[in-house]
Design a protein around this motif. Sequence first.
Motif, short mmCIF file in Angstrom:
data_model
loop_
_atom_site.label_atom_id
_atom_site.label_comp_id
_atom_site.label_asym_id
_atom_site.label_seq_id
_atom_site.Cartn_x
_atom_site.Cartn_y
_atom_site.Cartn_z
N GLY A 155 0.40 -1.07 0.44
CA GLY A 155 0.03 0.58 0.01
C GLY A 155 1.19 1.60 -0.19
N ILE A 156 0.15 2.25 0.02
CA ILE A 156 0.84 3.57 -0.19
C ILE A 156 2.01 3.55 0.80
CG2 ILE A 156 0.60 6.54 0.31
CD1 ILE A 156 -2.43 6.24 -0.62
N ALA A 157 1.60 3.55 2.07
CA ALA A 157 2.52 3.56 3.71
C ALA A 157 3.15 2.43 3.63
CB ALA A 157 1.56 3.71 4.84
N ASP B 240 1.17 -8.74 2.46
CA ASP B 240 0.24 -7.96 1.54
C ASP B 240 -0.17 -9.33 0.72
OD1 ASP B 240 -1.43 -6.84 0.05
OD2 ASP B 240 -0.56 -5.28 0.45
N CYS C 254 -0.06 -12.88 1.90
CA CYS C 254 -0.13 -13.39 3.25
C CYS C 254 -2.06 -12.66 3.17
CB CYS C 254 0.16 -12.61 3.96
SG CYS C 254 -0.31 -12.63 5.95
N ASP C 255 -2.84 -13.05 3.28
CA ASP C 255 -4.48 -12.74 3.43
C ASP C 255 -4.49 -12.71 5.54
OD1 ASP C 255 -7.46 -11.64 3.73
OD2 ASP C 255 -7.55 -12.50 2.10
N THR C 256 -4.81 -11.57 5.69
CA THR C 256 -4.61 -11.27 7.27
C THR C 256 -5.96 -11.96 7.85
OG1 THR C 256 -5.33 -9.12 6.87
CG2 THR C 256 -2.95 -9.07 7.54
N LEU D 195 0.12 -2.18 9.03
CA LEU D 195 -1.11 -1.62 8.43
C LEU D 195 -1.72 -1.81 7.90
CD1 LEU D 195 2.55 0.34 6.61
CD2 LEU D 195 0.98 0.60 8.56
N ALA E 133 -5.10 -2.76 6.23
CA ALA E 133 -6.02 -2.49 6.81
C ALA E 133 -7.29 -1.98 5.26
CB ALA E 133 -6.80 -1.15 7.24
N HIS F 255 -9.74 1.27 4.01
CA HIS F 255 -9.79 2.53 3.77
C HIS F 255 -10.65 2.51 2.20
CE1 HIS F 255 -6.95 4.61 2.31
NE2 HIS F 255 -6.30 3.95 3.12
N HIS G 229 -9.94 5.00 -0.76
CA HIS G 229 -9.33 4.08 -2.25
C HIS G 229 -10.56 3.90 -3.07
CE1 HIS G 229 -4.81 4.30 -2.28
NE2 HIS G 229 -5.03 3.57 -1.32
N SER H 15 -3.10 2.78 13.26
CA SER H 15 -4.13 3.91 14.20
C SER H 15 -4.59 5.23 12.81
CB SER H 15 -4.07 4.52 15.52
OG SER H 15 -5.56 4.22 15.62
N TYR I 200 -15.14 2.13 9.74
CA TYR I 200 -13.97 2.02 9.39
C TYR I 200 -13.40 2.98 10.89
CZ TYR I 200 -9.20 4.24 8.36
OH TYR I 200 -7.79 4.10 8.29
N LYS J 78 -10.59 0.79 14.34
CA LYS J 78 -9.23 1.68 14.27
C LYS J 78 -9.60 1.37 16.48
CE LYS J 78 -7.17 2.27 10.64
NZ LYS J 78 -6.53 1.25 10.81
N TYR K 15 -2.43 8.33 12.04
CA TYR K 15 -2.21 8.98 11.24
C TYR K 15 -3.10 9.55 10.87
CZ TYR K 15 1.55 5.40 10.24
OH TYR K 15 2.05 3.91 10.51
N PHE L 288 -2.85 10.58 4.03
CA PHE L 288 -2.36 10.96 3.16
C PHE L 288 -2.63 10.23 2.15
CE2 PHE L 288 -0.68 6.32 4.10
CZ PHE L 288 -0.64 6.03 5.31
#
Length: 291
Positions: A11-13, A32, A50-52, A71, A73, A75, A78, A114, A124, A128, A151, A154
């Motif tokens: 992901g982005i982060a 991921d 990996c699927d969490t 990280l 998640a 949201h 996107h 978070s 969502y 958190k 965070y 972003f």
Amino acid sequence: MSTVLVTGASGIAGREVSRGLAAAGHQVRRADVAPAPDPADAGIGEFVRCDTRTPTDVLDAVDGCDAVVHLAAWHNAHRPGVSDATIFAVNVDGTFNVLQACRAAGVQSVVFASSMAYGWGSVYSVTKVLGEDLMKMYHEVTGASVALLRYHGFVPEPYLRWGERLLRNGVDVRDVATATVAATEAALGRRFDVFRTIVHSDHGMPEDVRADFATRGAEWAETRLPGAVALIERHSLELPQSVEQHDLSEAAELLGWRPEHDFVEFLADLQRRDAAGEDVGSLWAPGRIPA
Ligand SMILES: NC(=O)c1ccc[n+]([C@@H]2O[C@H](COP(=O)([O-])OP(=O)(O)OC[C@H]3O[C@@H](n4cnc5c(N)ncnc54)[C@H](O)[C@@H]3O)[C@@H](O)[C@H]2O)c1
């Protein structure tokens, strides 16, 4: 050298954090459901699919790691969005599975993504709240050092909107990454039990400017960057009434972290692009000032 698992690494982060951890000398394992879009990321470290939501995937991913940066998640900032049920399953069941795997592997250092959205306003937001609670439970039960990073925003946006966003609870993803790397290293050093901080920009503006930015902001920006007023006018940048600023001193003391990217840096970047005759109207900011 520590081995650090990053979930949501594509992901982005996740991409910035994985690069930052590798640059700091850690062995990075990236997990991921989807591979990273940039093939250059392959050099950063091992990638595990990996699927969490699947406990065995997570057990395999966490095995042998000293620290976990969680990280992964969903949201709906996107496109395309996913259902609330998927958001809940990924963000809550996924976090529970990650912590169960951490417990099985004896992981004593965990960092959790978070959000400023923490609260009760949406599914969502609640994920958190539950995520932070699960993390606190993990500390209570295992004694692990746990960092909760709230965070600010972003998500990718058009360049000019991105500049405005920095004054409206935006944070450059590079600051997200340096905060996350610093928190990981502090957790590995067992410098806290449970530590929570907001991860936010700091524009270094005086209180009277911050509180009345719509009136005083452009003039203040001019003192930091000659030509700022003209830039704001030329590009019709919308200034907020006031700018939110959180106290980041605890993060500075405990993690040695301070944000480095701010609105004036954006204006200076815009000034350079204008001087070069670039069409900034079609430029996209991927959560940071584009290269
Ligand atoms: N982007 C923001 O503005 C923002 C703000 C506050 C908090 N956050 C949080 O920061 C974290 C990272 O956000 P981001 O913007 O980089 O998100 P992102 O959507 O860019 O990346 C999330 C990654 O998680 C992966 N993922 C989704 N479901 C998964 C699953 N079941 N198993 C494994 N991987 C899965 C996705 O493939 C994706 O690569 C998230 O926890 C998010 O809630 C983001």
